[in-house]
Motif scaffolding. Structure first.
Motif, PDB file in Angstrom:
ATOM      1  N   ALA A 291      63.506  86.138 -17.368  1.00 28.30           N
ATOM      2  CA  ALA A 291      65.218  85.839 -17.240  1.00 28.30           C
ATOM      3  C   ALA A 291      65.428  84.909 -16.789  1.00 28.30           C
ATOM      4  N   ARG A 292      66.602  84.141 -17.120  1.00 28.05           N
ATOM      5  CA  ARG A 292      67.282  83.026 -16.868  1.00 28.05           C
ATOM      6  C   ARG A 292      67.684  83.270 -15.292  1.00 28.05           C
ATOM      7  N   ASN A 293      67.364  82.408 -14.409  1.00 28.83           N
ATOM      8  CA  ASN A 293      68.040  82.018 -13.241  1.00 28.83           C
ATOM      9  C   ASN A 293      69.447  81.332 -13.409  1.00 28.83           C
ATOM     10  N   SER A 294      70.389  81.961 -12.486  1.00 30.45           N
ATOM     11  CA  SER A 294      71.749  81.630 -12.704  1.00 30.45           C
ATOM     12  C   SER A 294      71.996  80.046 -12.533  1.00 30.45           C
ATOM     13  N   LYS A 295      70.962  79.373 -11.871  1.00 24.61           N
ATOM     14  CA  LYS A 295      71.123  77.841 -11.572  1.00 24.61           C
ATOM     15  C   LYS A 295      70.237  76.859 -12.642  1.00 24.61           C
TER      16      LYS A 295
ATOM     17  N   LYS B  70      81.597  85.710 -20.640  1.00 21.68           N
ATOM     18  CA  LYS B  70      80.817  84.345 -20.818  1.00 21.68           C
ATOM     19  C   LYS B  70      79.710  84.345 -21.891  1.00 21.68           C
ATOM     20  N   VAL B  71      79.066  85.765 -21.862  1.00 21.27           N
ATOM     21  CA  VAL B  71      78.133  85.701 -22.801  1.00 21.27           C
ATOM     22  C   VAL B  71      78.832  85.791 -24.358  1.00 21.27           C
ATOM     23  N   MET B  72      79.963  86.496 -24.401  1.00 23.32           N
ATOM     24  CA  MET B  72      80.685  86.527 -25.782  1.00 23.32           C
ATOM     25  C   MET B  72      81.292  85.151 -26.024  1.00 23.32           C
ATOM     26  N   GLY B  73      81.225  84.212 -25.219  1.00 18.99           N
ATOM     27  CA  GLY B  73      81.682  82.773 -25.413  1.00 18.99           C
ATOM     28  C   GLY B  73      80.478  82.205 -25.938  1.00 18.99           C
ATOM     29  N   LEU B  74      79.353  82.270 -25.315  1.00 21.21           N
ATOM     30  CA  LEU B  74      78.186  81.693 -25.422  1.00 21.21           C
ATOM     31  C   LEU B  74      77.579  81.935 -26.777  1.00 21.21           C
TER      32      LEU B  74
ATOM     33  N   GLY C 120      71.322  85.364 -16.901  1.00 19.58           N
ATOM     34  CA  GLY C 120      71.467  84.694 -15.674  1.00 19.58           C
ATOM     35  C   GLY C 120      73.063  84.523 -15.340  1.00 19.58           C
ATOM     36  N   PHE C 121      73.746  85.806 -15.718  1.00 22.65           N
ATOM     37  CA  PHE C 121      75.124  85.745 -15.272  1.00 22.65           C
ATOM     38  C   PHE C 121      75.231  87.336 -14.618  1.00 22.65           C
ATOM     39  N   PRO C 122      75.135  87.269 -13.469  1.00 19.14           N
ATOM     40  CA  PRO C 122      74.931  88.365 -12.424  1.00 19.14           C
ATOM     41  C   PRO C 122      76.244  89.086 -12.033  1.00 19.14           C
TER      42      PRO C 122
END
Length: 353
Positions: free
Chosen positions: A272-276, A201-205, A192-194
């Protein structure tokens, strides 16, 4: 000797100016037009570099652009023949992009309202060679192993070699469609990070989850022999870039990438996750598993390179070299002891290379 380098018609458009071997100016287009990761042509960055150096276009002795449409041409043609039915739109966009690169001299003159002022020859430099040069020649090392690793550039995702003095000897590469950068981008989009550049952001997550899906990710990418073009291989069933290409538009200057993960990824991990939507523990565990898988492949590549070169020095560049979490573990997991990461490791830094 005044050399102008540019990264154009791609994300992180930029320019750099080298005078008698010294960097006198280097900047990204986004710093002037305030469009993050600005793509297109870096006309404002070029103007800023010339102003900083006190030069005009007529003073430039050589121009380098960090793309070479002729690089790996036989591989491109062969791939197009095999997959032409699926990639006709993608191939058309690549041809259009190549035409822009061949016409870069006119574009520079237009950007500075100086028709006919640029007398210098324009050199097309293969994308990953520019990355490697930006790393090694800016490093403190006289001799070093060098690796460039990113999504793709000039049909290659990863290139490695040994550099000494003013020479870079290429020892191997991984070609399209296999890419560690594409793996990270595809999962970033799935989570969800398009936006272009959201991988950080995913590296931090990843730090908030557990790598419980390492087995599943092991099915998505496998290590190979680093003595050939098979340093690793993607399981292409999880991706779409090899069939449809990755479409990048830069309306109003901001680069937008099309999704590159297939329905097999949703079958494996769920919708897949929606960004919201909220970020759940499931998403955190996927991020952690991705990071762990990335590091395993990354260290495999580096250890193979260290054995090939025998060097304890390493220079890194390319978008994947911005994975600071993995970089912090290099000395603990490889034979390299001295590591230089190009500060502008992403595509902006290719203007310097």
């Amino acid at each position: 000797m005044n050399i102008l380098g540019i990264n154009a018609y791609h994300g992180d458009a930029s320019a750099a100016l080298i005078q008698d071997g010294q960097v006198v100016a280097a900047c990204e287009e986004e710093r002037f037009n305030r469009i993050k990761h600005c793509a297109g042509f870096p006309k404002l960055a070029i103007r800023a570099c010339l102003k900083e150096a006190g030069l005009s276009l007529s003073d430039i002795d050589a121009v380098g652009i960090s793309r070479d449409p002729k690089a790996n041409l036989s591989s491109k043609v062969l791939y197009a023949i095999r997959h032409g039915n699926h990639l006709s739109k993608f191939i058309g966009s690549r041809i259009s992009n190549a035409a822009k690169i061949f016409n870069v001299q006119d574009k520079i003159e237009q950007a500075l309202d100086a028709k006919g002022a640029l007398k210098a020859k324009v050199y097309a430099v293969e994308h990953h060679l520019a990355h490697m040069a930006s790393g090694f020649f800016a490093s403190p090392f006289e001799s070093s192993a060098v690796m460039s690793i990113d999504g793709f550039g000039d049909f290659v995702s990863t290139k490695w070699g040994k550099a000494e003095g003013n020479q870079i000897n290429i020892l191997g590469q991984v070609q399209f469609p296999h890419s560690l950068g594409i793996l990270y981008t595809a999962v970033t989009q799935y989570l969800g990070f398009p936006n272009y550049g959201d991988e950080y952001k995913v590296m931090g997550l990843a730090a908030l989850g557990e790598a419980v899906f390492s087995g599943e990710f092991g099915d998505m990418i496998q290590c190979g022999s680093n003595n050939s073009s098979n340093g690793f291989k993607l399981n292409l069933d999880y991706f779409t870039h090899h069939r449809d290409g990755i479409e990048m538009n830069w309306e109003k200057g901001y680069p937008n990438l099309s999704a590159c993960f297939s329905k097999k990824m949703t079958e494996k991990f769920g919708p897949a996750r929606n960004s919201k939507e909220p970020i759940t523990g499931h998403h955190k565990n996927i991020a952690a598993s991705l990071q762990k898988t990335y590091e395993n492949i990354f260290f495999h590549l580096l250890n193979s390179l260290q054995r090939q070169t025998g060097s304890q020095n390493l220079c890194l560049a390319g978008g994947c070299a911005l994975n600071a979490v993995a970089n912090g573990k290099i000395r603990a997991h490889t034979g390299f002891q001295n590591v230089f990461v190009q500060p502008a490791a992403g595509d902006a830094g290719t203007a310097l290379g």
